[in-house]
Design a protein around this motif. Structure first.
Motif, PDB file in Angstrom:
ATOM      1  N   CYS A 172      26.415  41.143  59.883  1.00  0.00           N
ATOM      2  CA  CYS A 172      25.995  39.749  59.821  1.00  0.00           C
ATOM      3  C   CYS A 172      26.428  39.141  58.491  1.00  0.00           C
ATOM      4  N   LYS A 173      26.530  37.824  58.471  1.00  0.00           N
ATOM      5  CA  LYS A 173      26.918  37.129  57.255  1.00  0.00           C
ATOM      6  C   LYS A 173      25.721  37.019  56.313  1.00  0.00           C
ATOM      7  N   ASP A 174      26.008  36.640  55.079  1.00  0.00           N
ATOM      8  CA  ASP A 174      24.968  36.516  54.063  1.00  0.00           C
ATOM      9  C   ASP A 174      24.259  35.174  54.228  1.00  0.00           C
ATOM     10  N   THR A 175      23.419  35.099  55.254  1.00  0.00           N
ATOM     11  CA  THR A 175      22.639  33.893  55.525  1.00  0.00           C
ATOM     12  C   THR A 175      21.157  34.244  55.453  1.00  0.00           C
ATOM     13  N   PRO A 176      20.281  33.270  55.143  1.00  0.00           N
ATOM     14  CA  PRO A 176      18.859  33.558  54.995  1.00  0.00           C
ATOM     15  C   PRO A 176      18.268  34.256  56.215  1.00  0.00           C
ATOM     16  N   GLY A 177      17.712  35.443  56.001  1.00  0.00           N
ATOM     17  CA  GLY A 177      17.067  36.178  57.083  1.00  0.00           C
ATOM     18  C   GLY A 177      18.002  36.976  57.945  1.00  0.00           C
ATOM     19  N   PHE A 178      19.323  36.840  57.694  1.00  0.00           N
ATOM     20  CA  PHE A 178      20.320  37.576  58.473  1.00  0.00           C
ATOM     21  C   PHE A 178      20.134  37.271  59.974  1.00  0.00           C
ATOM     22  N   ILE A 179      19.969  38.252  60.821  1.00  0.00           N
ATOM     23  CA  ILE A 179      19.815  37.981  62.255  1.00  0.00           C
ATOM     24  C   ILE A 179      18.339  38.010  62.666  1.00  0.00           C
ATOM     25  N   VAL A 180      17.698  39.143  62.442  1.00  0.00           N
ATOM     26  CA  VAL A 180      16.351  39.351  62.988  1.00  0.00           C
ATOM     27  C   VAL A 180      15.329  38.415  62.367  1.00  0.00           C
ATOM     28  N   ASN A 181      15.254  38.377  61.038  1.00  0.00           N
ATOM     29  CA  ASN A 181      14.219  37.566  60.404  1.00  0.00           C
ATOM     30  C   ASN A 181      14.479  36.073  60.512  1.00  0.00           C
ATOM     31  N   ARG A 182      15.751  35.695  60.661  1.00  0.00           N
ATOM     32  CA  ARG A 182      16.038  34.272  60.851  1.00  0.00           C
ATOM     33  C   ARG A 182      15.418  33.767  62.157  1.00  0.00           C
ATOM     34  N   LEU A 183      15.332  34.643  63.128  1.00  0.00           N
ATOM     35  CA  LEU A 183      14.679  34.302  64.394  1.00  0.00           C
ATOM     36  C   LEU A 183      13.175  34.593  64.353  1.00  0.00           C
ATOM     37  N   LEU A 184      12.800  35.661  63.655  1.00  0.00           N
ATOM     38  CA  LEU A 184      11.432  36.164  63.704  1.00  0.00           C
ATOM     39  C   LEU A 184      10.450  35.356  62.850  1.00  0.00           C
ATOM     40  N   ILE A 185      10.854  34.981  61.629  1.00  0.00           N
ATOM     41  CA  ILE A 185       9.929  34.291  60.721  1.00  0.00           C
ATOM     42  C   ILE A 185       9.461  32.956  61.290  1.00  0.00           C
ATOM     43  N   PRO A 186      10.357  32.076  61.769  1.00  0.00           N
ATOM     44  CA  PRO A 186       9.852  30.825  62.362  1.00  0.00           C
ATOM     45  C   PRO A 186       8.911  31.063  63.546  1.00  0.00           C
ATOM     46  N   TYR A 187       9.188  32.102  64.316  1.00  0.00           N
ATOM     47  CA  TYR A 187       8.316  32.473  65.452  1.00  0.00           C
ATOM     48  C   TYR A 187       6.911  32.817  64.967  1.00  0.00           C
ATOM     49  N   MET A 188       6.821  33.634  63.908  1.00  0.00           N
ATOM     50  CA  MET A 188       5.507  34.016  63.385  1.00  0.00           C
ATOM     51  C   MET A 188       4.800  32.822  62.748  1.00  0.00           C
ATOM     52  N   LEU A 189       5.550  31.971  62.052  1.00  0.00           N
ATOM     53  CA  LEU A 189       4.946  30.795  61.426  1.00  0.00           C
ATOM     54  C   LEU A 189       4.346  29.864  62.473  1.00  0.00           C
ATOM     55  N   GLU A 190       5.043  29.687  63.587  1.00  0.00           N
ATOM     56  CA  GLU A 190       4.531  28.803  64.635  1.00  0.00           C
ATOM     57  C   GLU A 190       3.260  29.380  65.257  1.00  0.00           C
ATOM     58  N   ALA A 191       3.166  30.722  65.314  1.00  0.00           N
ATOM     59  CA  ALA A 191       1.945  31.346  65.819  1.00  0.00           C
ATOM     60  C   ALA A 191       0.767  31.028  64.898  1.00  0.00           C
ATOM     61  N   VAL A 192       1.005  31.045  63.573  1.00  0.00           N
ATOM     62  CA  VAL A 192      -0.072  30.716  62.623  1.00  0.00           C
ATOM     63  C   VAL A 192      -0.438  29.241  62.743  1.00  0.00           C
ATOM     64  N   ARG A 193       0.555  28.379  62.932  1.00  0.00           N
ATOM     65  CA  ARG A 193       0.267  26.944  63.097  1.00  0.00           C
ATOM     66  C   ARG A 193      -0.565  26.697  64.356  1.00  0.00           C
ATOM     67  N   MET A 194      -0.272  27.440  65.425  1.00  0.00           N
ATOM     68  CA  MET A 194      -1.082  27.330  66.640  1.00  0.00           C
ATOM     69  C   MET A 194      -2.534  27.684  66.343  1.00  0.00           C
ATOM     70  N   LEU A 195      -2.723  28.734  65.551  1.00  0.00           N
ATOM     71  CA  LEU A 195      -4.065  29.163  65.172  1.00  0.00           C
ATOM     72  C   LEU A 195      -4.749  28.084  64.330  1.00  0.00           C
ATOM     73  N   GLU A 196      -4.004  27.490  63.387  1.00  0.00           N
ATOM     74  CA  GLU A 196      -4.563  26.425  62.543  1.00  0.00           C
ATOM     75  C   GLU A 196      -5.004  25.219  63.380  1.00  0.00           C
ATOM     76  N   ARG A 197      -4.184  24.871  64.364  1.00  0.00           N
ATOM     77  CA  ARG A 197      -4.505  23.702  65.206  1.00  0.00           C
ATOM     78  C   ARG A 197      -5.639  23.974  66.178  1.00  0.00           C
ATOM     79  N   GLY A 198      -5.987  25.239  66.348  1.00  0.00           N
ATOM     80  CA  GLY A 198      -7.016  25.589  67.307  1.00  0.00           C
ATOM     81  C   GLY A 198      -6.507  25.646  68.730  1.00  0.00           C
ATOM     82  N   ASP A 199      -5.196  25.785  68.902  1.00  0.00           N
ATOM     83  CA  ASP A 199      -4.623  25.846  70.243  1.00  0.00           C
ATOM     84  C   ASP A 199      -5.064  27.101  70.994  1.00  0.00           C
TER      85      ASP A 199
END
Length: 329
Positions: free
Chosen positions: A205-232
């Protein structure tokens, strides 16, 4: 006819037998560093595990022996003596060291697995560059930071790569490899052969933030926390939904607890600083608050879920480490 220097280069970087890397230094005796050292030693290579804390080194070595014995006990249920002998052989390939510069002086490969902070890593590689052998390859196990930025402070941009392992290292088969424009082809081939030797599969992979896995994974986990914050939805329901509805083995909040909220917090901070207008990487207040409270996930015994005492580490020590990092930046 080869010059002496060309012959030496060929000897060091030839990948014909997959054994060109024999002496490996792993810096950082945490979960990742200990796991990398374990799989390297299990492949019959010599590894020196480095940490500033002798206690951390001893704990890491004991954990290696425990994990490896547990694995072998399942594979060799009728030959426990053989399992014990193989654990002893593993440990014979492991040396412990508190001086990273001395450890790296004759290494073929140095893998950095310290805290996820660019300034700490850059300083480490600059120190190593002054004392490591000329042929030594440098690799960072970063999950999110710029390999180019780390290499810029050294004189070996042709021998610098990203080598991102996944936790738990003895179990997870993947390594993300990142090469720079300046990385020598033979060096990169050598590193890929090393990954094969220790029983892992690499992806480029190229030298990009998060490479492959974390570039997809981190936003996914953050949205899960936002769902929790909103009370969804509640944490347990979010995780259950992704496991049963999407076929994931672990839910996003359970995964963040496993990774460590402190690690996630540092990654998010770094990405938001580089890409302040990208909503995918906007900071989440809940994560910052939990880190400040010492609720770091499994390592502290408490995160989005509560964990048994034997799964925990000293949360105060983790918080102090974060304060130290912030004081340097």
């Amino acid at each position: 006819m080869f010059s002496h220097r060309s012959a030496q280069f060929f000897r060091l970087y030839s990948t014909s037998n997959g054994k060109s890397i024999r002496d490996v230094v792993v810096i950082g005796a945490g979960l990742m560093g200990g796991g990398i050292a374990q799989v390297t030693a299990a492949a019959g290579l010599n590894v020196t595990l480095v940490d500033h804390s002798q206690d951390a080194l001893v704990r890491a070595r004991n954990s290696m022996a425990y994990r490896y014995h547990r694995k072998l006990a399942k594979e060799l249920p009728d030959n426990q003596q053989k399992a014990k002998e193989m654990v002893a052989q593993l440990l014979q390939h492991v040396q412990l060291q508190t001086d990273h510069c001395e450890a790296a002086s004759q290494a073929d490969l140095v893998i950095e697995a310290v805290v996820e902070n660019i300034q700490v890593k850059k300083l480490l590689f600059q120190e190593l560059d002054r004392t490591a052998a000329k042929h030594t390859i440098f690799a960072s196990n970063t999950s999110s930071l710029s390999i180019t930025e780390m290499a810029d402070g050294t004189e070996r941009k042709d021998r610098f790569v990203g080598m991102h392992f996944f936790s738990p290292v003895p179990v997870m088969p993947l390594v993300e490899l990142t090469r720079l424009d300046s990385t020598n082809d033979a060096v990169y081939d050598c590193v890929k052969e090393f990954v094969k030797t220790i029983g892992k599969t690499s992806v480029d992979c190229k030298d990009t933030p998060g490479f492959i896995v974390n570039r997809l994974l981190i936003p996914y986990m953050l949205e899960a926390v936002r769902m929790l914050e909103r009370g969804d939805a509640e944490a347990k329901d979010i995780d259950t939904a992704m496991k049963l509805g999407a076929g994931y083995k672990i839910g996003p909040l359970e995964l963040m607890d496993f990774i460590g909220l402190d690690v996630a917090f540092l990654i998010i901070q770094g990405w938001h600083k580089k890409m302040p207008n990208d909503p995918l990487f906007a900071p989440v207040r809940t994560i910052q608050r939990m880190v400040e409270e010492g609720r770091l996930g499994r390592k502290s015994g408490s995160g989005f879920y509560e964990y048994k005492a034997e799964q925990s580490v000293d949360a105060d020590a983790q918080i102090e480490k974060l304060r130290l990092i912030k004081s340097r930046t």
